[in-house]
Design a protein around this motif. Structure first.
Motif, short mmCIF file in Angstrom:
data_model
loop_
_atom_site.label_atom_id
_atom_site.label_comp_id
_atom_site.label_asym_id
_atom_site.label_seq_id
_atom_site.Cartn_x
_atom_site.Cartn_y
_atom_site.Cartn_z
N GLY A 217 43.91 49.96 27.48
CA GLY A 217 44.62 51.03 26.78
C GLY A 217 45.78 50.54 25.95
N VAL A 218 46.28 49.33 26.26
CA VAL A 218 47.36 48.75 25.46
C VAL A 218 46.98 47.38 24.89
CG1 VAL A 218 49.25 49.95 26.59
CG2 VAL A 218 48.43 47.79 27.55
N SER A 219 45.93 46.76 25.43
CA SER A 219 45.61 45.39 25.02
C SER A 219 44.61 45.31 23.88
CB SER A 219 45.06 44.60 26.21
OG SER A 219 43.84 45.15 26.68
N GLN A 220 43.77 46.33 23.70
CA GLN A 220 42.77 46.26 22.64
C GLN A 220 43.43 46.27 21.27
OE1 GLN A 220 40.10 49.54 23.61
NE2 GLN A 220 38.62 48.09 24.50
N ARG A 221 42.91 45.41 20.40
CA ARG A 221 43.53 45.22 19.09
C ARG A 221 43.69 46.52 18.31
NH1 ARG A 221 43.97 40.53 16.34
NH2 ARG A 221 42.49 39.54 17.79
N GLU A 222 42.67 47.39 18.38
CA GLU A 222 42.69 48.60 17.56
C GLU A 222 43.71 49.64 18.03
OE1 GLU A 222 38.97 48.75 20.25
OE2 GLU A 222 40.08 47.29 19.05
N VAL A 223 44.24 49.52 19.24
CA VAL A 223 45.21 50.50 19.74
C VAL A 223 46.57 49.89 20.05
CG1 VAL A 223 43.35 51.92 20.72
CG2 VAL A 223 44.51 50.23 22.17
N ARG A 224 46.65 48.58 20.09
CA ARG A 224 47.86 47.92 20.60
C ARG A 224 49.11 48.29 19.81
NH1 ARG A 224 47.67 41.60 20.66
NH2 ARG A 224 45.57 42.12 21.36
N SER A 228 51.90 50.37 22.15
CA SER A 228 52.88 49.47 22.76
C SER A 228 54.05 49.26 21.81
CB SER A 228 52.24 48.13 23.11
OG SER A 228 51.88 47.42 21.94
N ILE A 229 55.17 48.84 22.38
CA ILE A 229 56.35 48.52 21.60
C ILE A 229 56.99 47.27 22.18
CG2 ILE A 229 57.76 50.10 23.02
CD1 ILE A 229 59.56 50.51 20.57
N GLY A 240 54.32 50.74 15.91
CA GLY A 240 53.25 51.33 15.11
C GLY A 240 52.70 50.34 14.10
N LYS A 241 51.46 50.56 13.71
CA LYS A 241 50.80 49.66 12.77
C LYS A 241 51.55 49.57 11.46
CE LYS A 241 46.46 49.48 13.12
NZ LYS A 241 44.99 49.74 13.15
N GLU A 242 52.16 50.68 11.05
CA GLU A 242 52.93 50.72 9.81
C GLU A 242 54.43 50.58 10.06
OE1 GLU A 242 51.22 50.74 7.07
OE2 GLU A 242 49.31 51.04 8.12
N VAL A 257 58.81 59.25 17.90
CA VAL A 257 58.78 60.07 16.68
C VAL A 257 58.26 59.25 15.51
CG1 VAL A 257 60.74 61.43 17.47
CG2 VAL A 257 61.14 59.46 15.98
N THR A 258 57.87 59.94 14.46
CA THR A 258 57.49 59.29 13.21
C THR A 258 58.68 59.34 12.27
OG1 THR A 258 55.17 59.93 13.46
CG2 THR A 258 55.89 59.29 11.26
N ILE A 259 59.12 58.18 11.85
CA ILE A 259 60.30 58.09 10.97
C ILE A 259 59.97 58.74 9.63
CG2 ILE A 259 61.90 56.51 9.82
CD1 ILE A 259 61.24 54.50 12.10
#
Length: 345
Positions: A217-224, A228-229, A240-242, A257-259
């Motif tokens: 749930g935190v280690s897979q590349r597509e979700v990490r 995770s932070i 976040g990816k961005e 939150v989303t900045i």
């Protein structure tokens, strides 16, 4: 402990023993071992001033694979043995290799008291949420409802969260990393060794045989990136990816939150202070994402607070007592200070 370089050039090979590594192919323990050997070399502390103590379990085989002093002890007792070693030889850099079953079950008492006493030991806590060596029983960190050989209908217990246990024992240092994130893991290990006092580095390790994918749930590349932070002292808690998400304080709770949305700006995002003495925020950060909430799981050095270590305090006390009792410098002096008789044949 003092990590000043010895002047001897060291590399990871300096800390590799000649023993065959007996872990399953693909086990996360391989990455932890390689990272630890590199971290030991980066510290510059020679092999003869390094010791690795372990209990029982897959992770506890680690002393055989490190070219340094080592002791493969009995189940759950690594912290007790290591406490004695560090107190008697404060000049040594002492590591403890332990698992979630070894330290948090049978060894739980020794674990919390070594942390409470603030003994200058570096715990590497391998957390794969399973008893791997004994072939797949649930462990103290297995989730409620987890089906295993010893819980065929699912566990009816809530698990320990290692960070929560550490902070409850007045822990001054806690870090967390994934077994596959060797760069961050190495940084955590280095900071652990440089911290004077008990330090815990929890490593989320994958057991490919008995609990494969337990941390996916935190280690897979597509979700990490979004799940995770990585916390770094003095830096904003952005993820976040961005890199457009952040952690803010919403009343008495943390909130992701989303900045740029809902009026939140970068100024609202918290700045990580690993050195804050009050553990309240550190505990909140370490608990994120561990109880089924939608918050990201925190990695990196979460808490790093300076304080006198147990072994340092013992050494100071000995010197103070010696100063108060001139002429007594050893055990023999104490035994011979009163009148005595010599018995001859």
């Amino acid at each position: 402990m003092d990590t000043q370089e010895s002047g001897v050039k060291l590399d990871a090979k300096s800390f590799k023993s000649d023993q065959y590594v007996r872990w399953c192919p693909g086990c996360g323990d391989h990455g932890v071992l390689a990272t630890l050997q590199k971290a030991m070399a980066d510290l510059g502390i020679p092999t003869e001033r390094t010791a690795v103590i372990s209990g029982i379990g897959c992770s506890s085989r680690l002393p055989y694979y490190v070219n340094a002093y080592g002791f493969h002890t009995i189940h759950g007792r690594a912290a007790a043995i290591a406490t004695g070693l560090k107190t008697a030889r404060p000049d040594l850099c002492v590591w403890i290799a332990t698992g979630d079953g070894d330290s948090l079950a049978i060894g739980g008492n020794h674990f919390i008291h070594a942390i409470r006493r603030n003994v200058d030991l570096n715990f590497i806590l391998f957390n794969n949420r399973i008893y791997g060596l004994t072939k797949g029983q649930y462990s103290p960190t297995s989730a409620r409802g987890f089906v295993s050989k010893s819980s065929p209908y699912g566990t009816v217990e809530d698990p320990f969260i290692p960070a929560e246990l550490c902070f409850g024992a007045r822990g001054r240092f806690f870090a967390r990393s994934l077994d596959i994130d060797m760069k961050l893991l190495g940084q955590c290990m280095l900071e652990s060794a440089r911290h004077k006092g008990a330090s815990v580095v929890e490593v989320l390790v994958n057991c490919v045989i008995f609990n494969d994918g337990t941390h996916k749930g935190v280690s897979q590349r597509e979700v990490r990136d979004d799940r995770s932070i990585t916390l770094r002292h003095g830096e904003k808690m952005v993820f976040g990816k961005e890199k457009n998400k952040g952690i803010v304080l919403d009343g008495l709770r943390l909130k992701a939150v989303t900045i740029g949305e809902d009026g939140y700006t970068l100024d609202d995002v918290l700045t990580h202070d690993a050195h804050e003495v009050d553990p309240t925020l550190h505990t909140m950060l370490a608990m994120m994402g561990t109880t089924g909430d939608e918050m990201p799981v925190a990695f990196g050095v979460i808490r790093d607070v300076a304080d006198i270590s147990y072994d340092e305090a013992v050494a100071q006390q000995i010197e103070e007592v010696k100063a108060q009792k001139p002429g007594i410098r050893s055990l023999e002096d104490i035994l011979m200070k009163d009148p005595y008789w010599e018995v001859k044949e």
